[in-house]
Design a protein around this motif. Structure first.
Motif, PDB file in Angstrom:
ATOM      1  N   GLU A   1       2.902   8.792  -8.137  1.00 48.08           N
ATOM      2  CA  GLU A   1       3.018   8.102  -6.853  1.00 48.08           C
ATOM      3  C   GLU A   1       3.358   6.610  -7.011  1.00 48.08           C
TER       4      GLU A   1
ATOM      5  N   GLY B   1       1.302   7.064   3.023  1.00 41.32           N
ATOM      6  CA  GLY B   1       2.582   6.363   3.046  1.00 41.32           C
ATOM      7  C   GLY B   1       2.566   5.235   2.032  1.00 41.32           C
ATOM      8  N   MET B   2       3.340   4.183   2.302  1.00 47.40           N
ATOM      9  CA  MET B   2       3.387   3.030   1.403  1.00 47.40           C
ATOM     10  C   MET B   2       2.137   2.183   1.603  1.00 47.40           C
TER      11      MET B   2
ATOM     12  N   HIS C   1       3.214   4.916  -3.286  1.00 47.99           N
ATOM     13  CA  HIS C   1       3.546   5.772  -2.158  1.00 47.99           C
ATOM     14  C   HIS C   1       2.694   7.022  -2.232  1.00 47.99           C
TER      15      HIS C   1
ATOM     16  N   ARG D   1       4.648  -0.468  -6.605  1.00 47.55           N
ATOM     17  CA  ARG D   1       4.587   0.165  -5.292  1.00 47.55           C
ATOM     18  C   ARG D   1       3.831   1.472  -5.393  1.00 47.55           C
TER      19      ARG D   1
END
Ligand code: C2E
Ligand code: MG
Ligand code: MG
Ligand code: MG
Length: 292
Positions: free
Chosen positions: A39, A70-71, A65, A63
């Motif tokens: 992820e 979600g983000m 995810h 990042r």
């Protein structure tokens, strides 16, 4: 009614903190599976040298995810990774992915491109951190000079004596070290005297609207003078507008990062950005006439 206000308030506070506690625990649980579930991803935000107009490298930004969430912002999940003792493992993943990516930039034939990796204080606690970094560089055949480590003041100041020795080792390998979010911590100046940083990153809060804020101007000018006096480089981060960039450039800042140039990009996008950066270079050269 007045009599019940007190106890009710206390109850509400308790309920809120219990919920916060549960949310945080759930977040931690999700983070425990994130690495295994692929992820995490890195974005690369271009860093620009104004004098040459060239892209000189990128900062790797993590990042997350999650399919359900979600983000999630790093500002939210990095502190949880740190307190849950997960940052070491994730940090190593970041370092490895960033070095692999940076090695692939060689074939672009656009000159040396450095990759800057954020490292948490907790990662420095590991006595073999330099060995891990060295091995990662070797694994990807990445020249140490193309790796930059970004540390915040507080990370470096947690144990200055240890940091000093670590810096010596990293410099011995050829790795560069930048002080991140400069001016937002508590021990900037003493850290700079003991620790041989190669670069100062001016925090975005001093960059925003710098062209008409006297206080920010004084701070930016001091940081730029400080870097010059120490003989190290200085980069302004979070540059969003041309006015900010031009003001900083006019006052001697040479390296830049921010939405004005580019947001953080996926690996492929970053490579195209570099390959198509001729118009940017021309624009910066034009800007140069404005600042003289
Ligand atoms: P940072 O290292 O100071 O990174 C710069 C942050 O500013 C990034 O936020 C970037 O997306 C954002 N930024 C860049 N240009 C602009 C701009 O023009 N305007 C605005 N408003 N923001 C801009 P991001 O990616 O959300 O990361 C936040 C922080 O999380 C980073 O701050 C860093 O401290 C931490 N972080 C990110 N990735 C990692 C990582 O791999 N490891 C560790 N330990 N920390 C990380
Ligand atoms: Mg950073
Ligand atoms: Mg920063
Ligand atoms: Mg920051």
């Amino acid at each position: 009614a007045a009599g019940t206000e007190g106890p009710l308030q206390v109850q509400r506070v308790d309920a809120t903190s219990a919920t916060a506690e549960r949310d945080r625990y759930a977040l931690e649980q999700d983070l425990r599976g994130a690495l295994h579930n692929n992820e995490f991803e890195l974005r690369y935000q271009p860093q620009i040298d104004a004098a040459s107009g060239r892209v000189i490298g990128a900062e790797a930004l993590l990042r997350w995810h999650n399919p359900m969430r979600g983000m999630v912002s790093p500002g939210l999940f990095i502190p949880v990774l740190e307190s849950a003792g997960l940052i070491e493992e994730v940090g190593l993943w970041v370092l490895n992915a960033a070095c692999r990516e940076a090695r692939s930039w060689h074939r672009l034939g656009q000159g040396p491109l450095t990759v800057a990796v954020n490292v948490s204080a907790h990662q420095l606690d590991r006595p073999d951190i330099h060995t891990l970094i060295k091995r990662t560089l070797e694994r990807h055949s990445l020249r140490a000079g193309l790796l930059e480590i970004e540390l915040t003041e507080s990370a470096a100041a947690a144990d200055v004596g240890r940091a000093e020795r670590l810096f010596e080792t990293l410099h011995g390998l050829g790795i560069h070290i930048a002080i991140d979010d400069f001016g937002t911590g508590f021990s900037s100046l003493s850290a700079l005297r003991v620790l041989a940083f190669d670069k100062i990153k001016i925090d975005r809060q001093f960059v925003t609207e710098v062209e008409h804020r006297r206080d920010s101007q004084a701070i930016c000018q001091s940081i730029i003078a400080l870097a010059r006096g120490l003989g190290i480089r200085v980069l302004a981060e979070g540059v969003e507008r041309q006015e900010e960039y031009l003001w900083l450039r006019r006052h001697g800042c040479s390296e830049f990062q921010g939405y004005y140039f580019s947001p953080p990009l996926g690996g492929t996008e970053f490579q195209s950005f570099v390959c198509n950066s001729a118009p940017l270079r021309d624009r910066l050269v034009l800007d140069a006439r404005q600042v003289q």
